[in-house]
Scaffold this active site. Structure first.
Site, PDB file in Angstrom:
ATOM      1  N   GLU A 103       0.778  -1.086  -0.076  1.00 16.68           N
ATOM      2  CA  GLU A 103       0.004   0.104   0.238  1.00 16.68           C
ATOM      3  C   GLU A 103       0.640   1.252  -0.011  1.00 16.68           C
ATOM      4  OE1 GLU A 103      -1.491  -2.692   0.875  1.00 16.68           O
ATOM      5  OE2 GLU A 103      -3.485  -2.216   0.227  1.00 16.68           O
ATOM      6  N   TYR A 138       3.341   2.089   1.922  1.00 13.57           N
ATOM      7  CA  TYR A 138       4.025   2.507   3.343  1.00 13.57           C
ATOM      8  C   TYR A 138       5.643   2.047   3.354  1.00 13.57           C
ATOM      9  CZ  TYR A 138      -0.706   2.994   4.894  1.00 13.57           C
ATOM     10  OH  TYR A 138      -1.870   3.284   5.514  1.00 13.57           O
ATOM     11  N   ARG A 165       2.861  -8.647   4.626  1.00 12.51           N
ATOM     12  CA  ARG A 165       1.624  -8.172   3.544  1.00 12.51           C
ATOM     13  C   ARG A 165       2.650  -7.569   2.291  1.00 12.51           C
ATOM     14  NH1 ARG A 165      -3.822  -5.251   4.149  1.00 12.51           N
ATOM     15  NH2 ARG A 165      -4.214  -4.580   2.193  1.00 12.51           N
ATOM     16  N   HIS A 190      -1.865   4.013  -1.692  1.00 10.27           N
ATOM     17  CA  HIS A 190      -2.780   4.652  -1.202  1.00 10.27           C
ATOM     18  C   HIS A 190      -2.905   5.972  -2.352  1.00 10.27           C
ATOM     19  CE1 HIS A 190      -4.110   2.620   1.892  1.00 10.27           C
ATOM     20  NE2 HIS A 190      -3.244   2.781   2.643  1.00 10.27           N
ATOM     21  N   GLN A 224     -18.726   4.654   3.754  1.00  9.07           N
ATOM     22  CA  GLN A 224     -19.247   6.057   4.560  1.00  9.07           C
ATOM     23  C   GLN A 224     -19.127   6.107   5.805  1.00  9.07           C
ATOM     24  OE1 GLN A 224     -22.738   5.877   1.473  1.00  9.07           O
ATOM     25  NE2 GLN A 224     -23.425   7.473   2.956  1.00  9.07           N
TER      26      GLN A 224
END
Ligand code: NAP
Ligand code: SF4
Length: 672
Positions: free
Chosen positions: A165, A167, A215, A253, A340
């Site tokens: 992601e 990081y 991961r 991201h 949401q």
């Protein structure tokens, strides 16, 4: 014989056997930040009781500089370890297992102390990172290994080392963020040195009988991302360095490709994980848009992975696995991937919850206990507010009658599910139908409830919803003007369209009208082509040129506010809606006055002095000008006798959404 033989098969990890193939993936809920460890423990224990094989906590910082923001939760002191013990003990008492995610945020940290391989600012943090020197790199590795050892001390069953992601560890792997010329940059061997060394040191710190998940980013979805051979080489090196399991991540991201939103097709990236199967001997986990046991079972049966990771589905329903195992899959509350109440909350610094299940993360404070006095309660309106109130009231032992003048339940959800990319709403309405059908609720559809009919109930809940706002534009009664309800129900619309109102519904209608009747969400190859995603073996990072289908209509989307349309859409999903409409050539205009409508289209001007009068040529004008509360029954009832409550759109139409409606319905039902 169960219906989900692959999903429910045990997984032998050597020193431990997991009871099934379901991992609850890491979510940053902000619960740890409350420091209310009883609440954190109850959140995880509830999910452990629901049968998930292994859970991963939200990311814990290994040190100050690696925290996602200053002061982010981690395991730094003896007190921290004792606090985490509250969680691990409660999970173990509930029969579950839990691993702690170690998340070093690198240049994604929202902190002036952030560090990275090179001093390259990320587009999603205002803080430029400090480039680490040799000693700084050694400190990060040592801190991550120490965090793993502390996790073991705190009673965790394992750790997950976050390497995807975008990081910290992922940043070392790609030239996009790693410009180093020392032994930590340059060749692939050098770029992967840090993640592999971290893995080796973590394993050394925790011993052999401890789960260590790594991961790995399978497809970075950024320019200059990893090539496929690099990913495979890294996976093998991570296995050799001691990982027990490889979890897989898709997209950084900062990538401009959605990976988990509701418009992403289900199991959209399982094919990428499948490419890694056979390259390593340890179990491989796949994730992203897997939200039903049927989809999870298919992914496993097709050999795409050894295990599935689902995160948000465990907010929607903590009992996902237990219900699947007990042949009650239709009772699983579906995660509709809306973000949401979960991710949007996380990014606003609020506690996460779930649109579908407002009890998520509020297990200790929103409790549906048996009612002290069983009452006869009428609920008027079977939209999301009324349905959730009725179900919660029924679960507490009240006798509930649910009225709706329509001949089906669902209210506005029935409109939402017509929008391409919102197909998950079908399953949501189906779930409500199942739950109402299996409850004691008396359902009275096709009935306009009157004050007289309701006079005998002890309490009445008015959830009659909203009606479209009348924008009062000169000429709006003409044959070329439609409301969004007409459009979503299939009214004929011309090739050139002007949409009045650019809120959530204006955007939905624009997406509906620019599609050619289909939905890329239901067609994976088309969706991948539209967003420019390709096989990572064909292009670094899996990125290629987007090829959106030509729009079905020429659409202009307008609003009066002098700002960029779509600014108020969801924090984590608004950009997807804006990008989708841009790709379809939709013209978005803010700061207009609506002067009049005639056969040629919509006449507008600009600003307070009504400058620049002009015509937006349109065959059809669609009104999406917001909502007003429908509460005609309320005044009549106040004088008629029963205690009256008003919820959902009937209470407040402004900025209404299903999240508020369901939350309000459930909270009211908890106290009647
Ligand atoms: P909304 O988001 O409040 O937008 C209403 C639109 O109408 C605004 O663009 C507003 O802009 C315009 N408007 C308001 N009064 C007007 C008037 N008198 N004349 C002309 N235009 C007027 O409402 P909505 O689009 O109906 O959506 C309802 C709710 O459903 C929203 O709160 C939304 O959150 C939710 N929803 C969400 C999504 C989602 O993607 N998350 C999708 C659909 C619906 P100006 O005042 O600037 O003209
Ligand atoms: Fe899923 Fe939406 Fe609930 Fe998040 S808020 S868990 S995306 S249903």
């Amino acid at each position: 014989m169960t219906s989900f033989p692959h999903l429910l098969a045990p997984l032998d990890l050597g020193h431990v056997t997991l009871p099934n193939r379901v991992l609850m993936g890491s979510m940053h809920t902000n619960l740890e930040e409350t420091k209310d460890w009883n609440r954190v423990a109850e959140f995880y224990a509830t999910r452990a009781r629901g049968g998930v094989a292994l859970m991963v906590t939200g990311g814990m910082a290994p040190n100050r500089e690696g925290g996602v923001f200053p002061g982010a939760a981690g395991l730094f002191t003896a007190d921290d370890i004792a606090n985490h013990r509250v969680v691990t003990d409660r999970v173990h008492n509930a029969g579950g297992r839990i691993a702690m995610q170690i998340l070093h945020a690198g240049r994604y940290a929202y902190s002036p102390e952030c560090v990275a391989p090179s001093a390259i600012k990320s587009p999603i943090s205002p803080f430029p990172p400090k480039e680490l020197d040799e000693a700084g790199i050694e400190k990060q590795i040592a801190d991550i290994a120490t965090a793993a050892a502390r996790a073991r001390e705190a009673g965790y069953d394992g750790v997950e080392v976050m390497g995807s992601e975008g990081y910290f560890l992922n940043e070392f792997l790609v030239a996009h963020t790693n410009k180093r010329t020392d032994r930590w940059g340059g060749s692939h061997e050098n770029r992967m040195r840090l993640p592999v060394e971290v893995m080796r040191r973590v394993r050394a710190a925790v011993g052999s009988d401890f789960i260590v998940i790594y991961r790995i980013s399978l497809m970075d979805l950024i320019p200059d991302g990893q090539s496929w051979p690099e990913v495979v080489t890294l996976a093998k090196a991570i296995e050799s360095a001691g990982a027990s399991i490889l979890n897989t991540g898709i997209g950084w991201h900062e990538a401009r490709i959605p990976t988990i939103a509701t418009s992403v097709p289900r199991r959209a990236f399982a094919w990428v994980t499948k490419k890694l199967m056979g390259e390593v001997t340890i179990p491989v986990i796949t994730s992203n848009r897997i939200n039903t046991p049927e989809v999870a079972e298919a992914v496993l049966a097709e050999g795409c992975a050894d295990m599935v990771s689902m995160a948000r589905p465990f907010l929607a329903d903590p009992d996902f696995v237990r219900k699947a195992a007990e042949g009650r899959a239709e009772q699983i509350a579906p995660c509709i991937a809306c973000n949401q109440a979960c991710l949007d909350h996380t990014f606003q610094g609020k506690i996460s919850s779930c649109l579908v299940n407002p009890r998520a993360c509020f297990e200790t404070e929103l409790v549906l206990e048996p009612a002290p006095v069983a009452k006869r309660v009428a609920v008027v309106g079977a939209g999301p507010a009324g349905l959730s109130a009725a179900l919660a009231l029924d679960s507490r032992g009240h006798t509930v009658t649910l009225f709706d003048r329509a001949d089906q339940i669902g209210g506005q959800l029935n409109l939402a599910r017509k929008v391409p990319g919102k197909e998950e709403f079908h399953g949501f309405v189906d779930w409500f139908r199942t739950m109402v059908g299996q409850s004691g609720i008396e359902l009275r559809l096709g009935i306009e409830a009157t004050a007289t009919m309701l006079g005998d109930f002890d309490e009445v809940v008015i959830a009659t919803g909203v009606r479209p706002r009348d924008p009062g534009i000169d000429g709006q009664d003409g044959p070329n003007v439609l409301s969004y309800i007409d459009v979503l129900r299939g009214a004929k619309v011309g090739p050139k369209v002007a949409i009045v109102g650019a809120g959530g519904i204006g955007f939905d209608v624009a997406e509906f009208l620019t599609q050619n009747g289909g939905s890329p969400t239901l067609d994976l190859p088309e969706w991948l082509a539209e967003w420019g995603v390709t096989d990572p073996e064909a292009a670094r990072g899996g990125l290629t040129e987007p090829k959106p289908e030509a729009p079905a209509r020429k659409v202009t989307l307008l609003q009066r506010k002098p700002e960029k349309p779509g600014r108020k859409l969801g924090k984590t999903t608004g950009w997807i809606h804006r990008a989708t409409l841009q790709a379809k050539g939709v013209t978005m205009i803010g700061g207009v006055n609506y002067e009049r409508i005639d056969a040629r289209g919509l006449h507008v001007s600009s600003g307070p002095d009504r400058a620049d009068p002009r015509l937006i040529e349109a065959d059809t004008i669609v009104l999406c000008a917001g909502q007003e509360s429908l509460r005609d029954l309320v005044d009549a009832l106040v004088t008629a006798g029963p205690v009256v409550h008003v919820i959902g759109g009937a209470d407040l139409a402004a900025e209404l959404d299903a999240k508020r409606a369901i939350d309000q319905g459930t909270r009211l039902a908890a106290v009647i």
